[in-house]
Design an enzyme around this catalytic site. Structure first.
Site, PDB file in Angstrom:
ATOM      1  N   GLY A   1       8.434  -9.339   1.875  1.00  0.00           N
ATOM      2  CA  GLY A   1       9.823  -8.908   1.812  1.00  0.00           C
ATOM      3  C   GLY A   1      10.769 -10.037   1.484  1.00  0.00           C
TER       4      GLY A   1
ATOM      5  N   ASP B   1      -2.973  -7.846  -2.871  1.00  0.00           N
ATOM      6  CA  ASP B   1      -1.973  -7.716  -1.812  1.00  0.00           C
ATOM      7  C   ASP B   1      -2.182  -6.420  -1.048  1.00  0.00           C
ATOM      8  OD1 ASP B   1       0.244  -8.604  -0.364  1.00  0.00           O
ATOM      9  OD2 ASP B   1       1.656  -7.524  -1.648  1.00  0.00           O
TER      10      ASP B   1
END
Length: 277
Positions: free
Chosen positions: A204, A82
């Protein structure tokens, strides 16, 4: 062995009304919990090694850990890098056995983001590895502000880079501790229209309510939700509880083992919700 690529697990989501959880790993205990949760839900899972994790644990260790868990899992497991910062980091992850990399060029000018993403995509695809990129900028709660993805840039970006998934900024923010984010649905619809067969990703995801996540998984091409903060909160709560209940305990393995079951249940709820279960 159920090690999978990002493309493997996201492609079905374009048509079946589900999404896959990209779960942020910080150590062995949460990685184990995430795989157990995916098995309990009967769904694939994406184990993600972000910059904070990589600063604490070397990539070769993370790659071996993810692959070991995948080899023993009853569901597909993606070993995902990531927010890779460069070609060098992405190449190292590929060499360490990761099956998916995210190159984050979102802070760069568009032309540079395209060029570098395309270069990394070529390297990844040559190794049989999937690639995620970011267009627009997903900011941080209480920190750097987001910059919404421009739908007019999406089709060209997708075509010129050859990516397998695209992280977009549509009101989502990293590090939210409450699910109060609101998605810009018209912007998301325009992005989807520009690249209807490209799986979209929302970073998020902890800032989005479970009901909103489920709606987006069912009704849009958002196929992956990154979830970190809410599961870190579950881990922290479990750790504090076990320390409070066992003040004389000092063996770290005994202490940390107590976090696995609560985090497993929290992750199972996330995964099952995205699958409509």
């Amino acid at each position: 062995m159920t090690l999978a690529t990002l493309r493997d697990v996201l492609t079905p989501c374009l048509t079946d009304g589900t999404a896959v959880a990209g779960l942020v790993v910080l150590g062995w205990e949460d990685a184990v919990a995430y795989v157990r949760a995916a098995e309990a839900a009967g769904q694939p899972v994406i184990l993600q090694a972000g910059p904070g994790c990589r600063a604490h644990t070397p990539l070769p260790v993370l790659g071996a850990m993810f692959r070991t868990l995948a080899e023993g899992a009853a569901v597909p497991v993606v070993a995902h890098l990531d927010h890779g910062e460069s070609l060098e980091v992405c190449r190292q992850a590929i060499d360490c056995g990761f099956t998916s990399v995210m190159y984050d060029g979102s802070a760069l000018p568009l032309a540079q983001n395209i060029a570098l993403t395309a270069e990394i995509a070529a390297v990844a695809h040559a190794a049989g590895v999937s690639i995620e990129a970011e267009l627009g900028y997903v900011g941080y709660h209480g920190g750097a502000a987001s910059h919404g993805t421009d739908p007019a840039e999406v089709a060209g970006f997708a075509t010129e880079t050859g990516i397998d998934a695209l992280a977009v900024s549509v009101g989502n923010s990293h590090l939210m501790t409450t699910p109060g984010a609101e998605v810009d649905m018209p912007r998301l619809a325009a992005i989807q229209l520009a690249a209807p067969t490209l799986p979209l990703v929302l970073h998020g995801g902890s800032g989005l309510s479970p009901a909103l996540r489920r709606q987006l998984a069912r009704d849009t091409t958002v196929c992956k939700f990154n979830i970190g903060t809410e599961l870190r909160m579950a881990f922290g709560a479990a750790l504090r509880q076990t320390l409070a209940e066992n003040p004389q305990r000092f063996d770290r393995i005994q202490i940390l083992r107590e976090t696995i079951a609560p985090v497993t249940e929290a992750a199972r709820t996330v995964i099952a919700n995205l699958a409509g279960r």
